[in-house]
Enzyme design. Structure first.
Site, PDB file in Angstrom:
ATOM      1  N   CYS A   1       0.819  -1.218   0.000  1.00  0.00           N
ATOM      2  CA  CYS A   1       0.000   0.000   0.000  1.00  0.00           C
ATOM      3  C   CYS A   1       0.851   1.266   0.000  1.00  0.00           C
ATOM      4  O   CYS A   1       0.636   2.170  -0.820  1.00  0.00           O
ATOM      5  CB  CYS A   1      -0.980   0.002   1.170  1.00  0.00           C
TER       6      CYS A   1
ATOM      7  N   HIS B   1      -2.639   1.299   6.850  1.00  0.00           N
ATOM      8  CA  HIS B   1      -2.981   1.304   5.428  1.00  0.00           C
ATOM      9  C   HIS B   1      -3.056   2.739   4.912  1.00  0.00           C
ATOM     10  O   HIS B   1      -3.352   3.674   5.656  1.00  0.00           O
ATOM     11  CB  HIS B   1      -4.321   0.602   5.202  1.00  0.00           C
TER      12      HIS B   1
ATOM     13  N   HIS C   1      -6.002   2.026  -4.387  1.00  0.00           N
ATOM     14  CA  HIS C   1      -5.061   1.524  -3.382  1.00  0.00           C
ATOM     15  C   HIS C   1      -4.607   0.102  -3.713  1.00  0.00           C
ATOM     16  O   HIS C   1      -5.187  -0.579  -4.554  1.00  0.00           O
ATOM     17  CB  HIS C   1      -5.700   1.562  -1.995  1.00  0.00           C
TER      18      HIS C   1
END
Length: 296
Positions: free
Chosen positions: A200, A254, A266
Site C-alpha cells: 500500500c 494502510h 489503493h
C-alpha cells in the site's frame, strides 16, 4: 564501510536480515533475479509471511543507489538512499544479497530519464534483449540512436526504447491517479515498489515519485507529509492521501489515494490486487484516521 553501490538486478528485495529469506525465496536472491519464477511459486501463506513474519522491508530498482555499511558472508547491510524512513536519517535500512549489487560508479550525466512504461526492455547495441526493467527505473542518458536511447546501467551502456522513458525534469504529471490506474489488477506484494507488485505505501510512494515528488517510504511516515485535511469527505481533493487504523489505540496500517466521488485507489492486501473502490459501506470508510494533502 559506508560505500555507495548500485542495485545490479531489475528488482532486489531488501530483507530484514540474512536469515529472513527462505528456500522458496531462492529465485529472488539470484543474479539475474528470477522475479516471475519467485512470485509464481509463492503460495498465499508464503506471500503473507513476507509481512506477518517481517521478512522483507522494501525493494530496490535497477541502478538505485545504496550505502553499503557492512558485508557479512554473501550479504550486504545497506541503506536505500532514495527511500526516506524514520528508521535511519540516511534512508531505508536492510539487507541485500551481495551478488545483486555493483560497485561500479555512476557517471555524471546532464540528463536523467525515468521509465514511464509499465515495463521496458534494455537491449544491447545489436538489438539483443539484455534486461527487463520496471516502471520508475532511472538512468543517466546519452545520445539517441534511431528510436532508441543510450542509457547508462550498472552493466555499462545499453539501449532503451525512447518512447518508454521521459527526462526526469520534464515529468509533468501532477495527478498520481493517471499513473496509478494502469496498475489496477496487479497483485499486491508486501514490500513492493515495482511493476511486479506494490504494497500500500509502496504504491503511494511510487505513484508520487512518478509525478516528481518523493514521499517517505512507509505509511506511518507518509502520514506526516504535507498538511492535514479534515476527515469530512467534502473537504477531500483528488490525490489526497487517506490513512487508516483499526482503532484509536492502534497504529496506521494502510494508505490509499483519494480518487474523487467517494472512491479510493489503493493496493489492499496480500491475495488481492490494486483496485479502485467506493469507500461507502466498506471497512475503510469506518477506519479513516487521517487525510493529508501533499500537493496543492
Amino acid at each position: 564501510m559506508n560505500e555507495r553501490w548500485l542495485c545490479a538486478v531489475s528488482v532486489a528485495a531488501v530483507w530484514t536480515d540474512p536469515d529472513a529469506a527462505r528456500l522458496v525465496d531462492l529465485p529472488a536472491l539470484n543474479h539475474p533475479v528470477q522475479l516471475e519464477k519467485w512470485l509464481g511459486q509463492l503460495t498465499f501463506q508464503d506471500r503473507l509471511a513476507l509481512s506477518e513474519e517481517k521478512r522483507i522491508q522494501t525493494q530496490l530498482l535497477y541502478g538505485e543507489t545504496v550505502i553499503v555499511e557492512d558485508i557479512v558472508g554473501d550479504w550486504a547491510k545497506v541503506i536505500a538512499c532514495s527511500q526516506k524512513s524514520r528508521k535511519d536519517s540516511r534512508g531505508y535500512p536492510g539487507w541485500v544479497p551481495l551478488v545483486q549489487l555493483s560497485m561500479r560508479e555512476q557517471p555524471r550525466a546532464r540528463q536523467l530519464v525515468k521509465v514511464t512504461a509499465r515495463e521496458a526492455m534494455l537491449t544491447e547495441r545489436s538489438g539483443e534483449p539484455f534486461l527487463r526493467v520496471s516502471f520508475n527505473t532511472v538512468f543517466p542518458s546519452g545520445l539517441p540512436q534511431d528510436k532508441r536511447l543510450h542509457v547508462w546501467t550498472p552493466h555499462g551502456w545499453k539501449l532503451i526504447r525512447a518512447s518508454a522513458v521521459e527526462p526526469v525534469e520534464e515529468v509533468a504529471i501532477t495527478n498520481p491517479l493517471i499513473v496509478g490506474k494502469k496498475f489496477i489488477g496487479l497483485p499486491y506484494l508486501w514490500g513492493g515498489v515495482s511493476s511486479w507488485g506494490f504494497d500500500c505505501s509502496g504504491f503511494v510512494y511510487s505513484m508520487w515519485k512518478a509525478c516528481g515528488m518523493i514521499l517517505p517510504r512507509d505509511a506511518c511516515d507518509q502520514a506526516e507529509a504535507g498538511r492535514s485535511i479534515s476527515l469530512d469527505q467534502e473537504d477531500w481533493q483528488i490525490g489526497d492521501l487517506l490513512f487508516f487504523r483499526e482503532d484509536e489505540a492502534s497504529s496506521i496500517h494502510h494508505v490509499g489515494i483519494y480518487a474523487g466521488y467517494g472512491r479510493m485507489l489503493h493496493a489492499p492486501s496480500t491475495g488481492r490486487c490494486i483496485e479502485q473502490i467506493r469507500l461507502l459501506g466498506t471497512e475503510y470508510a469506518e477506519n479513516v484516521c487521517s487525510v493529508r494533502r501533499v500537493a496543492e
